[in-house]
Design an enzyme around this catalytic site. Structure first.
Site, PDB file in Angstrom:
ATOM      1  N   GLU A  74       0.778  -1.017  -0.202  1.00 13.20           N
ATOM      2  CA  GLU A  74       0.151  -0.003  -0.164  1.00 13.20           C
ATOM      3  C   GLU A  74       0.872   1.197   0.009  1.00 13.20           C
ATOM      4  O   GLU A  74       0.491   2.253   0.745  1.00 13.20           O
ATOM      5  CB  GLU A  74      -1.014  -0.077   1.179  1.00 13.20           C
ATOM      6  CG  GLU A  74      -1.935  -1.105   1.051  1.00 13.20           C
ATOM      7  CD  GLU A  74      -3.032  -1.059   2.263  1.00 13.20           C
ATOM      8  OE1 GLU A  74      -4.265  -1.110   2.236  1.00 13.20           O
ATOM      9  OE2 GLU A  74      -2.342  -1.371   3.347  1.00 13.20           O
TER      10      GLU A  74
HETATM   11  C1  ACM Z   1      -2.335  -5.167   3.817  1.00 14.10           C
HETATM   12  O1  ACM Z   1      -3.250  -5.902   4.021  1.00 14.10           O
HETATM   13  N1  ACM Z   1      -2.108  -3.991   3.444  1.00 14.10           N
HETATM   14  C2  ACM Z   1      -1.133  -6.196   3.580  1.00 14.10           C
END
Ligand code: ACM
Length: 516
Positions: free
Chosen positions: A302
């Site tokens: 992310e």
């Molecule tokens: C995640 O759930 N951002 C690995």
């Protein structure tokens, strides 16, 4: 598989995860008093603790013999798993044979489940029906990934989680130790991380961190149970705790404000700042030095506001630092260029372009042979993952719509999130790791990890109510071959197991999918 009663209250087939082979025999073993014979004192003590927790009196003499013995010929025919074992119960005693210590403990865990099954919630007779169990896992990596940042879970809770994970023959506990809201592991070369960034959590909840001694003790506790702790320091995104402690990691030189919300994607490191590489080198060198197991996880998920080039340089550097420190790198799937190009770009207009760039799958493969990639996001094109596998990467599967145990069971469920949908017990059970990523050869699948993010979980009861019973379903998916899995049988076995949860005071969610 069927549930077999081979004596009053004695349930021969109550094992989770389902074993390769279980043959009931004649007779019943009374385990009221037990004498353990094991190859070493630690194994004997642990076997004793497991059986004593189920009510057996474990003493030096005069009990029925429970013999743990090293035997390379043990286990199902043809299995080469170092964790294989054979458990033999007769009216006169029990034997666990296994080539290695892990198999000896697995055999005792199976014996304990059979004993618990006979005892029920009320704690009936300490009897186990005669049986031979020959067993071995499908995958070597069977784990739980636990976020201790969004809410803090200290050493006592973590030992309880180690015990729970071990009871389903899982062998990895991955701890997510840094994020925007907090830093949870003392790093001796960078003391400000815990000094300035460990005390908060989501919505003003109290924080905390593991001292180096607590971290070592936790790892030793886990290692005795053949469970490896895998530490994750999440970079180059999810880093507000780091930039709050060290302003030199920001272009402005100013430390960022503490954060106690639950948004993601707003924080990042800057590759070209002079402070960045020394920071990563210090942190990963210290973490590697303090870690008993072979793996260090560097996150990589992310990172919504970074160009592909810069992200790639972080991926290369982190792998290099971890390998130089003698460990094998682990990262989320994004490290292989597998990102969701439909992410919301509300944070910043540059987001869409940079993510699209990385999602096109055309860039060089930056993942080293042997690096483990943890798969969680089922939305992106799998092509970059297949290319990484061809280049030698291995995969740990945590598909969010199956294995994210922070997803709500149902829309009405009070705890959890639902961005990946609702994950009922059967969703966590009915999937095959070999077919999750299109085009990935099964030889690239190292195993399976459940994952739990703790934005909405304030304490151990909250956590366990999200883990149980779904962790048992993920454990069976990781351990048992498809032909040994059966939903109807699993439902029966969960109902039997739940009597022990109630007897031992463990919280679980009474999903209507089980006839409790
Ligand atoms: C995640 O759930 N951002 C690995």
């Amino acid at each position: 598989m069927t549930t077999v009663s081979s004596g009053a209250g004695v349930v021969a087939d109550a094992v989770i995860p389902a074993p390769v082979d279980l043959e009931p025999g004649e007779g019943v073993l009374d385990l009221t008093a037990v004498t353990i014979d094991a190859p070493d004192d630690v194994t004997a003590r642990l076997a004793g603790e497991l059986l004593a927790a189920s009510g057996a009196a474990v003493g030096p003499r005069d009990g029925v013999p429970v013999v743990l013995t090293q035997d390379p010929a043990a286990g199902p025919a043809g299995s080469e798993s170092p964790e294989r074992y054979t458990l033999t119960v007769t009216a006169d005693g029990a034997t666990v044979a296994a080539p290695e210590r892990a198999g000896l403990l697995h055999g005792v865990r199976t014996l304990r489940q059979l004993l618990n099954a006979g005892r029920g919630e009320a704690g009936g007779a300490l009897e186990v029906g005669a049986v031979v169990v020959r067993d071995a896992p499908r995958y070597p990596w069977r784990g739980l990934s636990l976020d201790v940042v969004r809410h803090w879970f200290g050493p006592e809770d973590l030992r309880a989680v180690v015990d729970l994970v071990g009871s389903y023959k899982m062998n990895r506990l991955h701890l997510h130790l840094s994020d925007d809201q907090g830093w949870r592991l003392d790093i001796p070369s960078r003391p400000a991380l815990t000094k300035l960034s460990s005390q908060g959590a989501v919505s003003g909840a109290p924080g905390g961190f593991l001292s180096t001694d607590e971290y070592r003790e936790l790892q030793e506790y886990a290692a005795e149970r053949e469970i490896v702790i895998v530490p994750e320091i999440d970079v180059p995104g999810h880093v507000n705790a780091a930039t709050h402690a060290y302003g030199e990691l920001m272009p402005s030189g100013e430390a960022t404000e503490a954060y106690d919300g639950i948004e993601v994607g707003f924080s990042k490191l800057h590759f070209d700042l002079p402070a960045t590489e020394p920071f990563l080198r210090d942190v990963f060198t210290d973490v590697a030095r303090m870690t008993l197991g072979p793996w260090v996880h560097f996150g990589g998920d992310e990172v919504l506001m970074m160009e592909a080039d810069e992200f790639g340089r972080f991926v290369v550097l982190c792998q290099e630092l971890i390998a130089e420190a003698g460990k094998t790198p682990v990262a989320w799937q994004e490290a292989a260029g597998s990102v969701d190009d439909s992410v919301d770009d509300s944070v910043d207009d540059s987001v869409d372009d940079s993510v699209d760039d990385r999602a096109d799958g055309e860039g060089p493969v930056l993942v080293r042979p042997g690096t483990l990639l943890q798969y969680w996001d089922t939305r992106p094109d799998p092509a970059p993952l297949v290319r990484a596998a061809r280049a030698g990467a291995k995969f740990v599967l945590s598909p969010a719509d199956r294995a994210y145990l922070d997803m709500k069971y149902t829309p009405e469920h009070p705890l959890g999130l639902h961005w990946a949908g609702f994950v009922e017990l059967r969703d966590s059970y009915d999937w095959d790791p070999a077919t999750v990523i299109d085009g990935l050869p099964e030889s690239a699948v190292e195993g399976v990890s459940a994952a739990v993010w703790t934005e909405t979980m304030l304490n151990r009861d909250d956590l366990f109510s999200m883990l149980l019973p779904r962790l048992a379903a993920v454990a069976e998916t990781a351990w048992s071959r498809p032909e040994a899995k059966d939903w109807a049988s699993f439902r029966d076995r969960v109902a039997i197991e739940a009597a022990t949860w109630r007897r031992e005071g463990s919280t679980y969610h009474p999903t209507p999918q089980i006839d409790w």
